[in-house]
Design an enzyme around this catalytic site. Structure first.
Site, PDB file in Angstrom:
ATOM      1  N   GLU A  99      -5.917  -7.947  -0.586  1.00 45.22           N
ATOM      2  CA  GLU A  99      -6.598  -7.720   0.695  1.00 45.22           C
ATOM      3  C   GLU A  99      -8.028  -7.312   0.417  1.00 45.22           C
ATOM      4  O   GLU A  99      -8.293  -6.471  -0.437  1.00 45.22           O
ATOM      5  CB  GLU A  99      -5.945  -6.604   1.521  1.00 45.22           C
ATOM      6  CG  GLU A  99      -4.646  -6.950   2.198  1.00 45.22           C
ATOM      7  CD  GLU A  99      -4.124  -5.797   3.054  1.00 45.22           C
ATOM      8  OE1 GLU A  99      -4.941  -4.971   3.533  1.00 45.22           O
ATOM      9  OE2 GLU A  99      -2.901  -5.717   3.230  1.00 45.22           O
ATOM     10  N   GLU A 138       0.791  -1.230   0.000  1.00 43.75           N
ATOM     11  CA  GLU A 138       0.000   0.000   0.000  1.00 43.75           C
ATOM     12  C   GLU A 138       0.830   1.291   0.000  1.00 43.75           C
ATOM     13  O   GLU A 138       0.937   1.994   1.014  1.00 43.75           O
ATOM     14  CB  GLU A 138      -0.980  -0.007   1.179  1.00 43.75           C
ATOM     15  CG  GLU A 138      -1.926  -1.188   1.149  1.00 43.75           C
ATOM     16  CD  GLU A 138      -3.065  -1.117   2.140  1.00 43.75           C
ATOM     17  OE1 GLU A 138      -4.030  -1.871   1.981  1.00 43.75           O
ATOM     18  OE2 GLU A 138      -2.991  -0.301   3.090  1.00 43.75           O
TER      19      GLU A 138
END
Length: 442
Positions: A352, A168
């Site tokens: 995710e 991320e």
């Protein structure tokens, strides 16, 4: 109950679950060095109840038990991260043999259970000595990160199913340096511009380092939030496009197109590091797959404040315990858009997806029907994307177990497995049992 089974997907489709090092391992032992999360958490007001990752879920000592849970659920793969400060306590120099030995044992334990090891090199736990040198603002950090990649993957890289350098990049860059919600907790546009660029250069540097070790199946993991204009005005549309630009397009465009979005650079370019235009050759190091982390969307409205001159407004949809809207169409949109605009035939993975929910514990049973419903909706979105031609090859649920949820401490529970943070007992939730039934038929 889940509405899908393994038979609804191609034979080679992977189902997995994900965790990260600082959130579960327990950082106060095993020779690990201090991270900027330790100091961030020690500063009053940064983290709920000033909680830290010293013990977390004690996965460092209990990983065999935890991997048994992954295996028993019928999952194919386990996405984990390595801690830079555990492997190299100073961030540079002599590695910590205890840290390397731990990831050696962890890798072998996955393979013993038939689980595919899917590693992430960095999930936000920067060693303090490197933070003291400016952290992600320092132009030397990509080189240091490449050195770390060589050390850890020189030890376990021969047994990895897949590896991504950084989890991320938006969180590493914007959330931590512009909004200040994560370590190092800065609110500075120049720091943000440097961090956002350096995190991509570090990503490319690590890819090159791992290629140098003869590794393959290397990818990038990008978190994405769908941006919806607050109304039909031109101003709201532009505000949402800018949010989409710095949250989603900036990192994808850098890696896959060798450029940054014009609307984002209107704000960031005056603050970019010297020579940034020359780094795209590294940033664009070829990848074998692309991962998307997706949770929610945001409703964006314009305002008269400084750039980016917009803010979030509350949306009308049902929300998770994080107060995030449940919007599975966003996952479909990103999978199809990513394939169309950036990655083509490159395999895509949902690396995710999941939700925080308030668990209801009755007679030793942990019920979380909202999580099963969330998974049903988002897996259906994945199926729609596949039907429409997106090359999606896997789906990873966040998270295996309740853990340290960063600035929110231990309050928000994303796990398929409940953790009692007093006793550290693990209890599979109803969603875990539903998943096991869907994947194994038992």
């Amino acid at each position: 109950m889940l509405n899908f089974t393994r038979q609804d997907f191609p034979d080679d489709f992977l189902f997995g679950t994900a965790t990260s090092s600082y959130q579960i391992e327990g950082h106060a032992f095993g020779g690990a060095g201090k991270t900027h999360w330790d100091t961030f958490a020690a500063t009053p007001g940064n983290v709920v109840r000033a909680e830290n990752g010293d013990l977390a879920c004690d996965h460092y000592h209990r990983f065999e038990e935890d991997l048994d849970l992954v295996k028993a659920a019928g999952l194919d793969a386990y996405r984990f991260s390595t801690s830079w400060a555990r492997v190299m306590p100073e961030g540079l120099g002599v590695p910590n043999s205890e840290g390397l030995d731990f990831y050696d044992r962890l890798t072998d334990a996955m393979l013993e259970r038939g689980l595919k090891p899917c590693a992430t090199l960095y999930h936000w736990e920067l060693p303090v000595p490197l933070a003291d040198l400016g952290g992600w603002r320092n132009p030397d950090l990509p080189k240091w990160f490449g050195d770390f990649a060589e050390v850890i993957m020189g030890r376990i890289g021969d047994r990895m199913y897949s590896v991504a350098p950084i989890n991320e990049p938006w969180c590493v860059g914007w959330l931590s340096h512009f909004l200040g919600h994560h370590a190092p907790g800065l609110r500075d546009i120049r720091a943000t511009a440097g961090a956002m660029h350096h995190v991509l250069k570090a990503h490319g540097t690590a890819i090159q380092a791992m290629r140098g070790l003869g590794m393959s199946s290397l990818g990038g993991v990008f978190n994405m939030e769908w941006a919806t204009p607050a109304d039909d005005s031109v101003e709201a549309k532009q505000a949402a496009e800018l949010y989409d630009g710095y949250y989603n397009h900036f990192f994808m465009s850098g890696v896959f197109k060798g450029q940054y979005p014009e609307n984002v650079m209107q704000g960031l370019e005056p603050h970019m590091p010297k020579g940034w235009q020359d780094d795209f050759g590294v940033i664009q190091s070829p990848l074998d797959w692309c991962g998307i982390n997706y949770y929610t969307r945001k409703i964006i409205a314009p305002n008269d404040g400084p750039w980016p001159s917009h803010h979030e407004v509350e949306g009308p949809l049902p929300k998770t315990f994080m107060d995030w809207e449940i919007y599975p169409d966003g996952l479909y949109n990103f999978l199809t858009r990513t394939a169309r605009d950036y990655t083509g035939d490159l395999p895509l993975y949902v690396t995710e997806n999941g939700m925080a929910s308030p668990d209801v514990i009755e007679n030793g049973t942990v019920n979380d029907p909202g999580r099963s419903d969330y998974l049903n909706q988002h897996v259906a979105a994945v199926q729609r994307a596949i039907a429409d031609g997106a090359p999606v090859k896997g789906y990873f649920i966040w998270s295996l177990m309740d853990n340290y949820e960063w600035a929110l401490g231990y309050e928000k529970r994303f796990g398929l497995v409940h953790v009692d943070f007093e006793t550290l007992d693990r209890t599979p939730k109803s969603s875990y049992h539903a998943l096991k039934s869907a994947l194994t038929g038992t």
